[in-house]
Design a protein around this motif. Sequence first.
Motif, short mmCIF file in Angstrom:
data_model
loop_
_atom_site.label_atom_id
_atom_site.label_comp_id
_atom_site.label_asym_id
_atom_site.label_seq_id
_atom_site.Cartn_x
_atom_site.Cartn_y
_atom_site.Cartn_z
N UNK A 96 46.43 48.22 47.05
CA UNK A 96 45.30 47.30 47.23
C UNK A 96 44.19 47.57 46.21
N UNK A 97 43.41 46.54 45.90
CA UNK A 97 42.32 46.69 44.94
C UNK A 97 41.15 47.47 45.53
N UNK A 98 40.89 47.26 46.82
CA UNK A 98 39.75 47.90 47.49
C UNK A 98 38.43 47.61 46.77
N UNK A 99 38.36 46.42 46.15
CA UNK A 99 37.16 45.97 45.45
C UNK A 99 36.72 46.96 44.37
N UNK A 100 37.69 47.64 43.75
CA UNK A 100 37.39 48.59 42.68
C UNK A 100 37.78 47.98 41.34
N UNK A 101 36.80 47.88 40.44
CA UNK A 101 37.03 47.28 39.13
C UNK A 101 38.10 48.03 38.34
N UNK A 102 38.13 49.35 38.48
CA UNK A 102 39.13 50.15 37.75
C UNK A 102 40.54 49.80 38.18
N UNK A 103 40.73 49.61 39.48
CA UNK A 103 42.06 49.25 39.98
C UNK A 103 42.46 47.85 39.53
N UNK A 104 41.52 46.95 39.48
CA UNK A 104 41.81 45.60 39.02
C UNK A 104 42.26 45.63 37.56
N UNK A 105 41.56 46.43 36.74
CA UNK A 105 41.94 46.54 35.32
C UNK A 105 43.33 47.17 35.17
N UNK A 106 43.61 48.21 35.94
CA UNK A 106 44.94 48.84 35.87
C UNK A 106 46.03 47.86 36.28
N UNK A 107 45.75 47.07 37.32
CA UNK A 107 46.74 46.08 37.76
C UNK A 107 46.97 45.06 36.65
N UNK A 108 45.89 44.57 36.04
CA UNK A 108 46.02 43.56 34.99
C UNK A 108 46.79 44.09 33.79
N UNK A 109 46.46 45.32 33.38
CA UNK A 109 47.16 45.92 32.24
C UNK A 109 48.65 46.13 32.54
N UNK A 110 48.94 46.57 33.75
CA UNK A 110 50.34 46.81 34.13
C UNK A 110 51.11 45.51 34.22
N UNK A 111 50.51 44.48 34.79
CA UNK A 111 51.17 43.18 34.88
C UNK A 111 51.46 42.62 33.49
N UNK A 112 50.51 42.82 32.58
CA UNK A 112 50.73 42.36 31.21
C UNK A 112 51.87 43.11 30.53
N UNK A 113 51.95 44.42 30.78
CA UNK A 113 53.04 45.21 30.20
C UNK A 113 54.39 44.78 30.76
N UNK A 114 54.46 44.56 32.07
CA UNK A 114 55.72 44.13 32.69
C UNK A 114 56.15 42.77 32.15
#
Length: 236
Positions: A106-124
């Motif tokens: 879950x993101x838990x409203x954390x900007x860092x987690x959102x960025x990690x998710x976006x970067x990982x989705x882009x890599x996949x």
Amino acid sequence: MKGIASKTKKRRTAVIAVTVALALGGGTLTQAALAGNGQSEVFSAKPAPPIQPKPPEDPNLAPATRAGALSIMSDDSPALRWFENYDMQRFTYQKSPADRAILRRPFNQEAERVKEWTDTAGKVAYNYRELAKLLRASSAPGGHQDIDEFRKLMADWYDDEAAVYEELIKPRPPARTREDLDEQLLAVKNRAASLKDNYKALNAMDIELRQKYRVHLNKNEDPLTKYVTGVDEQKK
């Protein structure tokens, strides 16, 4: 005296004959002759039937003497080499355990987690596009139309899966209402669910082809192979 000498000579001749026969592997024939058994069973036997030629084998199918379907130690064949190359490509470009964890937490409203998710989705998405290109650039073994069809379908699937991740991370104007946002998210969710069902059908096709051509399962994913090689123990 002359009669005794003649008998002795005959006995010596018989002994020599028996010795020579035994040396030549004719012990059984000699014993039968000495015992007065008449015809030899070896020479009176019926001739063996002629050896029938083997029927021609389908070059696309594995011979019956090869390893069983889905066997870990599959025998070499064009189909085996294609699937092993395909499995290695998938292993190289698939999601890592860390990627899966990041995409599911879950993101838990954390900007860092959102960025990690976006970067990982882009890599996949990028990796899936590359894998689709490799599959399209490859070719199935000659005469294996079913494997070639499977190759094309898997390339389409990886492109479609990449498109879902790209849709989630691409810049877009903010939704004017909550209903608009929910509608956009639902459309992406439905596409993802459809691809999940499609993958189940492709996975069944994968196993069916491996059974047909006596090819082992993906060694990077097969539970038995992981147990034999100790991969599962290393992860604990």
